[in-house]
Enzyme design. Structure first.
Site, short mmCIF file in Angstrom:
data_model
loop_
_atom_site.label_atom_id
_atom_site.label_comp_id
_atom_site.label_asym_id
_atom_site.label_seq_id
_atom_site.Cartn_x
_atom_site.Cartn_y
_atom_site.Cartn_z
CG ASP A 58 -0.99 -4.77 2.80
OD1 ASP A 58 -1.53 -3.89 2.13
OD2 ASP A 58 -1.22 -6.00 2.67
CG HIS A 116 -4.77 -4.38 0.59
ND1 HIS A 116 -3.67 -5.09 1.02
CD2 HIS A 116 -5.41 -5.18 -0.31
CE1 HIS A 116 -3.63 -6.26 0.41
NE2 HIS A 116 -4.69 -6.34 -0.41
CB SER A 351 -5.18 -9.62 -0.40
OG SER A 351 -4.33 -8.96 -1.29
#
EC number: 3.4.21.-
Length: 932
Positions: A58, A116, A351
């Site tokens: 990520d 994120h 996600s």
């Protein structure tokens, strides 16, 4: 879900949908994933994924967030672009993103911290903080070792803004479409694009994945995926048809490396509300070998409905599950000094359902540390709570992950699987499988649920089918425990296996099933805790319809409950079942020594393989136990036929030396210097009380020669055959012997004699019971003996009277006697060394005729064996000891002989009757001689 993008790209919008709330305050309700996936606090405290290595690919991990796990491991890797630029990818480096904001005077680029990866990592392993909102539960797998790799290389904020401006300038020339065309999507697709920029991006993702694989992670979370291009799988297939031929795609190579490393890959399905997921979640469709290692993740809301933004499982349904996607996650917001302020924010997206699944894999890996990655995957899939249409469907796949159920074991295996168990374990879920399950490992696996299985192979350790189980085929090469287990086709076992019966019913053979038994059997001790003699403890095998069984067991493991009470557990092999029954030992108060020894053996044989198969012996045992009908088998199993034969042989060897004495006496008192003679003897012995008959036949050829008046030499070659008959046995003893004797007269009427004996014997025996051959065998042996004798001669009034005393030493040897048969005996080699005292007296009177003479005579001999009263032997049957002894004692024997000799010219002939007296036996010999 994080969408693949550069700084920004109008065709690749950010898929992770964020409410972008400010940092959570104490009054806010926190959305935790644990209640939805049924991970209670007690279960979480027991299984936290401790020690399990997980990877996250990520960006924006914000590694200094205070709620991050102490087991977070940021990784660094590098990549050189085709232009020679060396890029450093440091997961601990703060990363920025820019968001274009339209204003009246144009587009403004607003920078912010990229977070994120922090949100994803927090769902997996963040520390709990009950002071945040109404209680933040932290990550699902707090004990996991979390390795994180980024796909964003190190850039300053200024560099990020500069690159974003270049992208924005390039984008001004492109048509502003709400829905990009397939060609445009292909140009920007991670897998399908041939553009240089996308090739670099593929290399970035591949480099990060390879770095994670270098650390031997168990599973890698991938909260990223290209756009789902269509609801129609046919369109998707056509779009990606080229990727199967692109063998040099570094990203696909990294994916294949993960498969070869047995690493699981979790991919977010995507947030386009499409009926098909992004291509990364569809990879097993194009590369079937990936299916065992990949999971597609869709998102559900708090009502456990498919989230409005989530793509469906679609064509990935067979490897797809759902998890909550609306969660509070870790975040950092830059203050006016661009320093991060840490907290939580609520976000939505696949996600965040993906890391819930990845973390759950770690929990299951800790719970089932002995299972392979694929088996852990199958456990998570098959224990999911079914949502939507019944069964695996296009929306939810297998359903919503359910850790409460998953920790109790899989409910299916999706391929042939080998379970290598390294610690004792119980699975309580019902297990159904159309594939072969092979049990390995030296520990026990208990299946406590209701099971429907196709093929089970127990190769190592123990498999306990505690719950109600139906199985088509079982092969047992180790230890299988059953409890009313139904076999539809076949059960087979090897000699090293063990079948354990846990309940009142063991194996149930249905339809035309065949049960092939081998190895050992164990009846659970608890089944006999309160049993008494005559009770059935278990039905080991039950046949239904046209089912059959064959074979038997080598051992029934001793039951401690019964052994303490002097009871025995017997197996009854019947036509339609095999039962285990508790009984007392067999007894017969009237049995003699051999009968009692036979009973002891028969009781011992009840715990040997002979008793644990369908046979006449097992049938006899059932009759003996249920009806008390022994039918004298305790006498038939005795090996006293061999003991009697050896006792006879020892006596016969003694008699051979005594006969040599008689030949010397005859030769000495014969007027001829040299005589050659032949002799034949027949004997019949009968001992009715001992049920023994002996028939003896002997033929001799001898020569005598006088060296002088005082010395006589004698040599005799004999062949003899003895036939012994008993109610349950018969034997034949053959012997060839050579006796050499010398008689020498001393002064004053004294004389001495010396005799040597050499013999070889062959022995055969057969034991039987009714029509059954218990055992048959043959063996050979040898004899070496000698006698020294001294005597005195009286000759009053033409009578000859010779009293004498002899001492014999005889060694009799027999090789081992090993029978073949249904109750065959094994007897070791035997050796006897006998010392005998033999007093004797002979009387003879000669009457002269015109051309010869006639001489009646009487002889009396007595044998007393100094060592050993009776012959006893020790044999074994099936490893159990059997003691046998001769039924006729020959250690003391009185022998009387009456005969007459007729001399005519150079011819002599003689006939005599021989009477021997031993205990319970009166043999009579008829002898004829012809002298020349």
């Amino acid at each position: 879900m994080y969408k693949i993008k550069h700084s920004f790209n109008k065709t690749l919008i950010a898929i992770s949908i964020s409410s972008f709330l400010s940092i959570a305050y104490a009054t806010e309700s926190i959305e935790n994933p644990q209640p939805i996936i049924q991970l209670s606090e007690s279960l979480s405290s027991k299984y936290s994924g401790k020690g399990v290595k997980l990877g996250v690919m990520d960006e924006g991990f914000m590694v200094k967030h205070p709620r991050h796990s102490s087991h977070l491991h940021p990784l660094i890797h590098q990549l050189t672009t085709p232009e020679g630029e060396v890029r450093i990818y440091d997961a601990s480096y703060p990363q920025f993103e820019v968001n274009p904001v339209e204003k009246e005077d144009g587009i403004d680029l607003i920078p912010s911290l990229e977070t994120h990866g922090a949100g994803v990592a927090g769902i997996i392993a963040a520390q709990a903080d009950k002071t945040l909102g109404d209680g933040y539960s932290g990550g699902i797998a707090k004990g996991a070792e979390l390795y994180v790799a980024t796909k964003s290389y190190k850039r300053t904020l200024e560099k990020v803004i500069q690159d974003a401006k270049k992208e924005l300038e390039n984008a001004k020339d492109e048509e502003d479409e709400k829905t990009p065309s397939l060609d445009q999507m292909a140009k920007n697709d991670l897998l399908a694009s041939k553009e240089k920029e996308m090739a670099i991006e593929r290399a970035e993702w591949a480099s990060g994945l390879n770095k994670l694989l270098d650390n031997n992670v168990f599973a890698i979370n991938n909260s990223w995926n290209p756009f789902s291009i269509s609801d129609d799988i046919n369109v998707v297939d056509k779009f990606y048809q080229s990727i199967k031929q692109n063998k040099h795609n570094p990203l696909l190579q990294a994916i294949m490396r993960a498969k070869n490393s047995n690493t699981l890959l979790v991919f977010a399905a995507g947030n386009e509300s499409k009926k098909q997921p992004g291509v990364m979640a569809l990879l097993p469709r194009y590369f079937p070998e990936l299916e065992k290692n990949l999971i597609s993740a869709v998102a559900v809301d708090k009502e456990q409905k498919i989230a409005s933004y989530s793509n469906h499982c679609g064509a990935s349904k067979n490897w797809c599950v759902a998890a909550p996607g609306d969660l509070h996650v870790l975040i950092g917001v830059a203050d006016e000094h661009k320093k991060p302020q840490y907290g939580l924010t609520k976000e939505q997206g696949t996600s965040f359902s993906a890391p819930a699944i990845t973390a759950s894999l770690a929990v299951l890996k800790e719970r089932f540390d002995y299972l392979t990655a694929t088996q852990i995957r199958d456990t998570l899939l098959t224990t999911a709570t079914d949502l939507g249409e019944k069964g695996v469907d296009n929306v939810y796949g297998w359903g919503l992950i359910n850790l409460k159920k998953a920790v109790n074991g899989p409910t299916q295996f999706l391929n042939d699987e080998t379970i290598t168990v390294t610690r004792d374990d119980h699975w309580s879920n019902p297990l159904a499988s159309q594939f072969k399950i092979t049990k390995k490992g030296d520990k026990s696996l208990h299946l406590d649920g209701e099971n429907h299985l196709d093929t089970v192979a127990v190769e190592e350790g123990r498999l306990a089918l505690n719950g109600k189980t139906k199985v088509k085929t079982i092969s047992n090469h180790a230890n299988l425990a059953v409890n009313g287990t139904e076999v539809e086709q076949n059960y087979s076992s090897s000699g090293q296996s063990q079948l354990e019966v846990l309940g009142k019913s063991g194996l149930i053979a249905n339809a035309q099933a065949n049960i092939h038994l081998a190895g050992s059997l164990k009846i659970d001790d608890k089944l006999t805790e309160k049993t008494e003699a005559g009770d059935v403890s278990a039905t080991v095998v039950q046949l239904k319809d046209k089912a059959t069984y064959q074979g038997g067991f080598t051992q029934l493991v001793e039951n401690e409950n019964l052994a303490k009470r002097g009871l025995i557990q017997d197996l009854y092999f019947k036509e339609s079942e095999i039962i285990a029954k508790v009984n007392k030992p067999l007894t017969d108060e009237k049995a003699d020594t051999n009968g009692q020894a036979g009973l002891a053996l028969l009781n011992a044989l009840r715990t040997t393989p002979i008793a644990y198969r369908r046979s006449w012996y097992n049938g006899w045992l059932q009759s003996a136990l249920e009806q008390r009908k022994l039918d004298n088998l305790h006498y038939a199993v005795s090996n006293n036929i061999y003991a009697d034969s050896l006792e006879l042989l020892r006596s016969q060897n003694r008699k051979g030396l005594t006969q040599a004495q008689q030949h010397l006496f005859t030769a000495y008192h014969t007027p001829l210097q040299t005589t050659v003679w032949a002799e034949h003897l027949n004997q019949k012995q009968s001992a009715s009380s001992k049920h023994t008959d002996v028939k003896h036949h002997q033929s001799q050829l001898g020569v005598n020669h006088k060296l002088a008046d005082k010395t006589v030499l004698s040599a005799t070659l004999s062949q003899q055959k003895n036939r012994l008959e008993k109610p349950f046995a018969q034997a034949t003893l053959k012997q060839t012997a050579l006796n050499i004797g010398l008689r020498y007269h001393l002064d004053n009427a004294w004389f001495s004699e010396a005799t040597l004996q050499f013999a070889r014997q062959k022995y055969q025996q057969s034991r039987r019971f009714a029509s059954h051959q218990l055992g048959t065998a043959e063996t050979r042996g040898s004899t070496l003996g000698g006698e020294m004798r001294i005597g005195y001669q009286f000759m009053p009034n033409q009578w000859i009277i010779e009293p004498s005393l002899g001492v014999q030493w005889i060694q009799t040897k027999m090789n081992g006697l090993n029978e073949s048969g249904e109750l065959a005996t094994q007897t070791a080699a035997m050796r006897y060394r006998d010392v005998n005292i033999v007093p004797s007296v002979k009387l003879q009177r000669t009457f002269q005729l015109e051309q010869g003479s006639i001489s009646p005579y009487i002889g009396l001999n007595y044998l007393h064996r100094l060592n050993g009263k009776i012959t006893k032997i020790t044999s074994n049957i099936a490893g159990k000891t059997l003691h046998s002894e001769a039924t006729t004692k020959r250690n003391r024997q009185l022998n009387g002989e009456v005969g007459v000799k007729l001399h005519y010219k150079n011819w002599f002939t003689a006939m005599n009757l021989d009477y021997s007296r031993v205990k319970s036996c009166k043999p009579i010999w008829l002898e004829s001689k012809c002298w020349l």
